[in-house]
Design a protein around this motif. Structure first.
Motif, PDB file in Angstrom:
ATOM      1  N   CYS A 173      -5.198 -62.122   3.734  1.00 25.71           N
ATOM      2  CA  CYS A 173      -3.968 -62.910   3.866  1.00 25.71           C
ATOM      3  C   CYS A 173      -3.472 -62.877   5.309  1.00 25.71           C
ATOM      4  CB  CYS A 173      -2.897 -62.379   2.916  1.00 25.71           C
ATOM      5  SG  CYS A 173      -3.386 -62.508   1.184  1.00 25.71           S
ATOM      6  N   HIS A 174      -2.691 -63.877   5.684  1.00 24.19           N
ATOM      7  CA  HIS A 174      -2.300 -64.063   7.078  1.00 24.19           C
ATOM      8  C   HIS A 174      -1.380 -62.965   7.604  1.00 24.19           C
ATOM      9  CE1 HIS A 174      -4.366 -67.673   6.498  1.00 24.19           C
ATOM     10  NE2 HIS A 174      -3.367 -68.524   6.345  1.00 24.19           N
ATOM     11  N   TYR A 175      -0.702 -62.233   6.701  1.00 25.93           N
ATOM     12  CA  TYR A 175       0.257 -61.207   7.107  1.00 25.93           C
ATOM     13  C   TYR A 175      -0.279 -59.798   6.917  1.00 25.93           C
ATOM     14  CZ  TYR A 175       0.766 -61.225   2.057  1.00 25.93           C
ATOM     15  OH  TYR A 175       0.491 -61.192   0.717  1.00 25.93           O
ATOM     16  N   CYS A 176      -1.484 -59.664   6.370  1.00 27.57           N
ATOM     17  CA  CYS A 176      -1.970 -58.366   5.882  1.00 27.57           C
ATOM     18  C   CYS A 176      -2.630 -57.545   6.979  1.00 27.57           C
ATOM     19  CB  CYS A 176      -2.952 -58.583   4.735  1.00 27.57           C
ATOM     20  SG  CYS A 176      -3.656 -57.042   4.103  1.00 27.57           S
ATOM     21  N   ASP A 177      -2.150 -56.290   7.142  1.00 26.07           N
ATOM     22  CA  ASP A 177      -2.809 -55.359   8.059  1.00 26.07           C
ATOM     23  C   ASP A 177      -3.340 -54.141   7.304  1.00 26.07           C
ATOM     24  OD1 ASP A 177      -0.410 -54.018   7.508  1.00 26.07           O
ATOM     25  OD2 ASP A 177      -0.338 -53.097   9.489  1.00 26.07           O
ATOM     26  N   PHE A 178      -3.441 -54.255   5.970  1.00 20.95           N
ATOM     27  CA  PHE A 178      -3.965 -53.150   5.174  1.00 20.95           C
ATOM     28  C   PHE A 178      -5.452 -52.958   5.478  1.00 20.95           C
ATOM     29  CE2 PHE A 178      -0.689 -54.201   1.657  1.00 20.95           C
ATOM     30  CZ  PHE A 178       0.283 -53.535   2.363  1.00 20.95           C
ATOM     31  N   ASN A 179      -5.949 -51.789   5.144  1.00 23.14           N
ATOM     32  CA  ASN A 179      -7.368 -51.509   5.331  1.00 23.14           C
ATOM     33  C   ASN A 179      -8.151 -52.196   4.212  1.00 23.14           C
ATOM     34  OD1 ASN A 179      -9.613 -50.229   6.593  1.00 23.14           O
ATOM     35  ND2 ASN A 179      -9.660 -48.770   4.901  1.00 23.14           N
ATOM     36  N   SER A 180      -8.497 -53.460   4.424  1.00 24.14           N
ATOM     37  CA  SER A 180      -9.168 -54.239   3.390  1.00 24.14           C
ATOM     38  C   SER A 180     -10.220 -55.146   4.004  1.00 24.14           C
ATOM     39  CB  SER A 180      -8.145 -55.069   2.599  1.00 24.14           C
ATOM     40  OG  SER A 180      -7.465 -55.974   3.446  1.00 24.14           O
ATOM     41  N   TYR A 181     -11.231 -55.449   3.183  1.00 22.41           N
ATOM     42  CA  TYR A 181     -12.386 -56.210   3.642  1.00 22.41           C
ATOM     43  C   TYR A 181     -12.795 -57.192   2.548  1.00 22.41           C
ATOM     44  CZ  TYR A 181     -12.440 -52.032   6.542  1.00 22.41           C
ATOM     45  OH  TYR A 181     -12.065 -51.006   7.376  1.00 22.41           O
ATOM     46  N   VAL A 182     -13.181 -58.408   2.947  1.00 23.03           N
ATOM     47  CA  VAL A 182     -13.631 -59.400   1.970  1.00 23.03           C
ATOM     48  C   VAL A 182     -14.854 -58.829   1.252  1.00 23.03           C
ATOM     49  CG1 VAL A 182     -14.545 -61.725   1.665  1.00 23.03           C
ATOM     50  CG2 VAL A 182     -12.706 -61.305   3.319  1.00 23.03           C
ATOM     51  N   VAL A 183     -14.844 -58.890  -0.077  1.00 22.09           N
ATOM     52  CA  VAL A 183     -15.808 -58.155  -0.898  1.00 22.09           C
ATOM     53  C   VAL A 183     -17.237 -58.664  -0.786  1.00 22.09           C
ATOM     54  CG1 VAL A 183     -15.433 -59.553  -2.981  1.00 22.09           C
ATOM     55  CG2 VAL A 183     -16.123 -57.140  -3.210  1.00 22.09           C
ATOM     56  N   GLN A 184     -17.400 -59.926  -0.468  1.00 25.14           N
ATOM     57  CA  GLN A 184     -18.740 -60.513  -0.431  1.00 25.14           C
ATOM     58  C   GLN A 184     -19.647 -59.754   0.546  1.00 25.14           C
ATOM     59  OE1 GLN A 184     -18.729 -64.690   0.435  1.00 25.14           O
ATOM     60  NE2 GLN A 184     -20.931 -64.942   0.111  1.00 25.14           N
ATOM     61  N   GLY A 185     -20.782 -59.288   0.036  1.00 25.23           N
ATOM     62  CA  GLY A 185     -21.751 -58.579   0.864  1.00 25.23           C
ATOM     63  C   GLY A 185     -21.459 -57.109   1.079  1.00 25.23           C
ATOM     64  N   GLN A 186     -20.379 -56.599   0.504  1.00 20.76           N
ATOM     65  CA  GLN A 186     -20.015 -55.190   0.700  1.00 20.76           C
ATOM     66  C   GLN A 186     -20.789 -54.287  -0.279  1.00 20.76           C
ATOM     67  OE1 GLN A 186     -18.172 -53.847   2.989  1.00 20.76           O
ATOM     68  NE2 GLN A 186     -17.173 -55.644   3.890  1.00 20.76           N
ATOM     69  N   PRO A 187     -21.088 -53.048   0.124  1.00 23.26           N
ATOM     70  CA  PRO A 187     -21.807 -52.098  -0.748  1.00 23.26           C
ATOM     71  C   PRO A 187     -20.851 -51.452  -1.757  1.00 23.26           C
ATOM     72  CG  PRO A 187     -21.349 -51.069   1.363  1.00 23.26           C
ATOM     73  CD  PRO A 187     -20.831 -52.486   1.468  1.00 23.26           C
ATOM     74  N   VAL A 188     -20.400 -52.229  -2.725  1.00 23.51           N
ATOM     75  CA  VAL A 188     -19.329 -51.785  -3.623  1.00 23.51           C
ATOM     76  C   VAL A 188     -19.729 -50.542  -4.408  1.00 23.51           C
ATOM     77  CG1 VAL A 188     -17.835 -52.423  -5.547  1.00 23.51           C
ATOM     78  CG2 VAL A 188     -18.360 -54.105  -3.763  1.00 23.51           C
ATOM     79  N   MET A 189     -20.919 -50.552  -5.021  1.00 22.24           N
ATOM     80  CA  MET A 189     -21.300 -49.390  -5.834  1.00 22.24           C
ATOM     81  C   MET A 189     -21.505 -48.148  -4.974  1.00 22.24           C
ATOM     82  SD  MET A 189     -21.039 -49.783  -9.010  1.00 22.24           S
ATOM     83  CE  MET A 189     -21.695 -48.143  -9.336  1.00 22.24           C
ATOM     84  N   TYR A 209      -3.211 -41.279  -5.317  1.00 24.60           N
ATOM     85  CA  TYR A 209      -3.422 -42.638  -4.806  1.00 24.60           C
ATOM     86  C   TYR A 209      -4.914 -42.804  -4.512  1.00 24.60           C
ATOM     87  CZ  TYR A 209      -3.699 -46.806  -2.018  1.00 24.60           C
ATOM     88  OH  TYR A 209      -4.063 -48.040  -1.574  1.00 24.60           O
ATOM     89  N   ILE A 210      -5.493 -43.923  -4.992  1.00 24.63           N
ATOM     90  CA  ILE A 210      -6.912 -44.209  -4.777  1.00 24.63           C
ATOM     91  C   ILE A 210      -7.027 -45.610  -4.191  1.00 24.63           C
ATOM     92  CG2 ILE A 210      -9.205 -44.334  -5.815  1.00 24.63           C
ATOM     93  CD1 ILE A 210      -8.090 -42.625  -8.141  1.00 24.63           C
ATOM     94  N   HIS A 211      -7.761 -45.726  -3.087  1.00 24.61           N
ATOM     95  CA  HIS A 211      -7.843 -47.000  -2.359  1.00 24.61           C
ATOM     96  C   HIS A 211      -9.159 -47.710  -2.626  1.00 24.61           C
ATOM     97  CE1 HIS A 211      -6.361 -49.754   0.675  1.00 24.61           C
ATOM     98  NE2 HIS A 211      -7.564 -49.770   1.230  1.00 24.61           N
ATOM     99  N   ILE A 212      -9.058 -48.943  -3.095  1.00 25.25           N
ATOM    100  CA  ILE A 212     -10.204 -49.851  -3.217  1.00 25.25           C
ATOM    101  C   ILE A 212     -10.029 -50.908  -2.130  1.00 25.25           C
ATOM    102  CG2 ILE A 212     -11.461 -51.451  -4.705  1.00 25.25           C
ATOM    103  CD1 ILE A 212     -11.552 -48.600  -5.740  1.00 25.25           C
ATOM    104  N   PRO A 213     -10.842 -50.901  -1.083  1.00 27.00           N
ATOM    105  CA  PRO A 213     -10.542 -51.705   0.109  1.00 27.00           C
ATOM    106  C   PRO A 213     -11.053 -53.148   0.067  1.00 27.00           C
ATOM    107  CG  PRO A 213     -12.465 -50.365   0.532  1.00 27.00           C
ATOM    108  CD  PRO A 213     -12.007 -50.031  -0.873  1.00 27.00           C
TER     109      PRO A 213
END
Length: 395
Positions: A34-50, A24-28
């Motif tokens: 979403c209004h119901y989501c408690d997953f470890n996730s962050y809006v991508v804008q401004g994130q250090p993706v590379m 399993y590989i996580h891309i956060p």
């Protein structure tokens, strides 16, 4: 015996666990929360993706040094929304996956989660070239108003276009997730969503009940009595409707929430339900190997920094023999094929009746379990009250 060898032997669990064959590989990153989501996730804008993808590569390298990756049967890329990666980022990421987890079975299942509207032809081509052979779309509903209510930013048109693009790119193993028990959702609305979903004639469908999780907008609204959820009876009727409609359409329910055409079950998820070992990589990811469960540091930058110093593991937990047996029963009984004594003996050297005779007898007498060949499985009634069954196996 050398000291290092003795220490290694002492750290082995007192039950048999095969090496990990699932990854399993996580891309956060995602487009929105979403209004119901408690997953470890962050809006991508401004994130250090590379920077994150390079850190993930480092974790892969360190992980396979510790547990060599051989005979991989499934790889699952989840999130977040992995398909927010650009085609260039996608190619880089999948290149690292192929480098460190390239020793695979010929029919290895490589799944990527996607949101409708985030998979244009160029990105799908990068996914295909990188080895992805299964896509799981988070559709949730075919009711645009309901999608807006739960904070999704796609529309039903995005769903149709995404499925069409995926098929045009050569993907022939597609799945969608649906949700039931949503605010203001009715049995009639569930039926209308199923009408549209089944028209797509996909290989696999999942249908999950909404759970109100902490640190979500829905949790806040729920405690202010501002979340108009369906009654328990209506939600149960939705679930029964999903089971009936899927069966009528030729899909086999192989797990409480999952339905597939013959031989198209999710191989990766079945590894979880069989309580098998798996690699877990990425920010907040969980893994299970050599009798230990671990979870990683959650924050994106914290994860990147940790990978620069070593494995980004936040906490490790030794799984005792008793806990492993309980896990085996609780997750295994989610599968409609149930649990077998042969598998139990292979891991623990005894039959299920020895540690769980009282629980099994109770559940059999209540009509929630039935004896099946060399083991046990849920009855039709047990399917509807699965949590009651699973709870019996907790100490």
């Amino acid at each position: 015996m050398q000291a290092g060898e003795a220490a290694h032997k002492a750290n082995r669990p007192d039950y048999n666990q095969a090496p990990p064959r699932a990854v399993y590989i996580h891309i956060p990153f995602c487009t929105n929360k979403c209004h119901y989501c408690d997953f470890n996730s962050y809006v991508v804008q401004g994130q250090p993706v590379m920077d994150y993808l390079r850190a993930l590569e480092r974790e892969m390298e360190l992980t396979v040094e510790r547990f060599p990756a051989e005979g991989i049967e499934s790889i699952f890329v989840g999130g977040g929304t992995p398909t927010v990666l650009t085609p260039e980022q996608m190619s880089y990421f999948l290149g690292t996956v192929n480098r460190y987890f390239g020793d695979r079975l010929p029919d290895c299942e490589i799944t990527m989660e996607a949101n409708p509207g985030t998979t244009d032809p160029e990105k799908l081509a990068a996914m295909k070239e990188g080895g992805v052979n299964r896509i799981s779309f988070g559709v949730q509903s075919f009711d645009n108003k309901l999608l807006e209510t739960i904070g999704r930013i796609h529309s039903t048109d995005d769903v149709y276009r995404s499925i069409e693009n995926a098929r045009a790119a050569g993907f022939d193993n597609l799945s969608i997730d649906l949700m039931l028990g949503l605010p203001n959702q009715t049995v009639e609305a569930m039926n209308a969503t199923l009408d549209e979903a089944l028209k797509l004639e996909l290989q696999h469908y999942s249908a999950y009940s909404l759970k109100i999780e902490e640190n979500t907008l829905f949790h806040t609204l729920y405690h202010k009595n501002k979340l108009p959820l369906p009654s328990e009876d209506d939600e149960l009727n939705m679930y029964v409707t999903v089971m009936r409609r899927m069966k009528e359409a030729g899909y086999r329910q192989y797990e409480i929430s999952n339905f597939a055409k013959p031989s198209m079950e999710s191989r990766h998820n079945k590894a979880y339900w069989r309580n098998l070992a798996y690699y877990g990589l990425g920010a907040g990811a969980h893994g299970y190997a050599s009798g230990k469960r671990h979870f990683n540091i959650k924050g994106v930058q914290a994860y990147i920094d940790a990978c620069g110093k070593g494995l980004p593991i936040k906490e490790t937990h030794d799984v005792s023999r008793q806990e492993a047996m309980e896990d085996f029963m609780m997750v295994g009984l989610r599968l409609l094929d149930g649990v077998s004594n042969a598998d139990f003996r292979r891991q623990f050297g005894i039959g299920m009746e020895q540690p769980f005779g009282r629980q099994l007898e109770k559940l059999l007498s209540r009509g929630l379990l039935q004896a099946e060949n060399d083991g046990f499985r849920l009855t039709e009634q047990g399917l509807l009250f699965g949590n009651d069954v699973f709870g019996e196996f907790l100490e």
